[in-house]
Design a protein around this motif. Structure first.
Motif, PDB file in Angstrom:
ATOM      1  N   UNK A 197       0.963  -1.001   0.102  1.00 51.69           N
ATOM      2  CA  UNK A 197      -0.043   0.187  -0.230  1.00 51.69           C
ATOM      3  C   UNK A 197       1.222   1.435   0.103  1.00 51.69           C
ATOM      4  N   UNK A 198       2.107   1.409   0.452  1.00 47.99           N
ATOM      5  CA  UNK A 198       2.250   2.227   0.995  1.00 47.99           C
ATOM      6  C   UNK A 198       3.614   2.452  -0.464  1.00 47.99           C
ATOM      7  N   UNK A 199       4.557   1.359  -1.082  1.00 46.30           N
ATOM      8  CA  UNK A 199       5.104   1.718  -1.851  1.00 46.30           C
ATOM      9  C   UNK A 199       4.349   2.055  -3.544  1.00 46.30           C
ATOM     10  N   UNK A 200       2.826   1.491  -3.650  1.00 44.90           N
ATOM     11  CA  UNK A 200       2.053   2.091  -4.929  1.00 44.90           C
ATOM     12  C   UNK A 200       1.900   3.139  -4.126  1.00 44.90           C
ATOM     13  N   UNK A 201       1.353   3.407  -2.901  1.00 50.42           N
ATOM     14  CA  UNK A 201       0.685   4.940  -3.113  1.00 50.42           C
ATOM     15  C   UNK A 201      -0.931   4.417  -2.896  1.00 50.42           C
ATOM     16  N   UNK A 202      -1.095   3.461  -2.991  1.00 48.10           N
ATOM     17  CA  UNK A 202      -2.969   3.460  -3.395  1.00 48.10           C
ATOM     18  C   UNK A 202      -3.559   3.721  -1.543  1.00 48.10           C
TER      19      UNK A 202
END
Length: 267
Positions: free
Chosen positions: A231-236
């Motif tokens: 979630x953090x890496x993909x900014x979703x």
């Protein structure tokens, strides 16, 4: 069974900008796949590789075993239908019926077959009241269904929907969900780019996550939205149900409406 397969695919624009790097992805016939990630992650570029609008700079894209490098975009479009995010980039005919039947006439199908396909596409998208209208005289949300109907009429085994829920109300989203169920029953694949995470958890069992031009995760909705690193890496964002469940202490793995209903029924 057929499949769309990306093998070690990199795509760079003529100015040298690399939009996708080393993509490996297999989507088999009948699958329903959501592709998520922040703007600029490379999602749209990736799906345009699938229908031949983009040709890989490195690697290969195979559609039912056919290498897209060996075919024109028009030839690949017989297998992979693509519905643009903005219907105004796709629609150009003077009335809705002409728009839906345009490609069928281009393919030189007989009138009986054209009528059958148009009738089916109209029924699935609810466009019967608009057939004689100019597409630009109907609301934006309805125009999106006009562009979807035009692709449905071609009856491709793979259909790509780019941000289909944008601008839609609950009724429009319900029509989309029903449509995808019909296509699944027919063995057709639906590939969707979306920022609507509720739509993802309600309709997709497989979620491909992109960030920084690459695929960083490929798994179930539960796998993706319960992993804080992804979630953090993909900014979703988590779906709203998931965020609510976390906030009230129900845990990180509650993501679906049916899950929270089942949990609440125990109290």
């Amino acid at each position: 069974m057929g499949a769309i397969e990306l093998k070690n695919v990199t795509f760079a624009y003529p100015n040298g900008f690399v939009a996708n790097e080393n993509l490996n992805l297999l989507i088999e016939s009948g699958e329903r796949v959501a592709i998520v990630g922040q703007n600029g992650a490379g999602k749209t570029t990736a799906v345009k590789l699938m229908n031949g609008l983009n040709k890989p700079t490195k690697g290969d894209v195979l559609v039912n075993g056919i290498n897209t490098k060996d075919k024109t975009t028009a030839q690949i479009s017989a297998f992979v239908g693509y519905v643009f995010q903005n219907p105004d980039d796709q629609i150009f005919n003077s009335n809705v019926k002409k728009e839906i039947e345009y490609m069928l006439r281009y393919l030189k199908l007989d009138q009986k077959e054209i009528d059958r396909r148009v009738s089916r596409a109209v029924e699935l998208t609810g466009m019967s009241d608009y057939l004689e209208m100019n597409p630009y005289d109907v609301p934006y949300s309805t125009r999106k269904f006009i562009s979807i109907a035009a692709i449905l009429a071609i009856e491709t085994p793979y259909i790509i929907l780019d941000e289909p829920t944008a601008g839609q109300d609950m009724q429009g989203i319900k029509v989309l969900s029903t449509l995808m169920d019909v296509l699944k029953d027919e063995g057709k694949s639906v590939i969707t780019i979306t920022h609507d995470m509720e739509f993802v958890t309600d309709n997709f069992t497989r979620v491909v996550t992109m960030a920084d031009k690459q695929i960083i995760a490929d798994g179930s909705a539960t796998d993706i939205f319960s992993n804080q690193n992804i979630i953090k890496q993909a900014k979703i964002k988590k779906p709203q149900i998931g965020e609510l469940a976390s906030e009230v202490g129900f845990g990180e793995n509650i993501l679906f409406r049916k899950e929270i209903v089942e949990l609440l029924s125990k109290y």
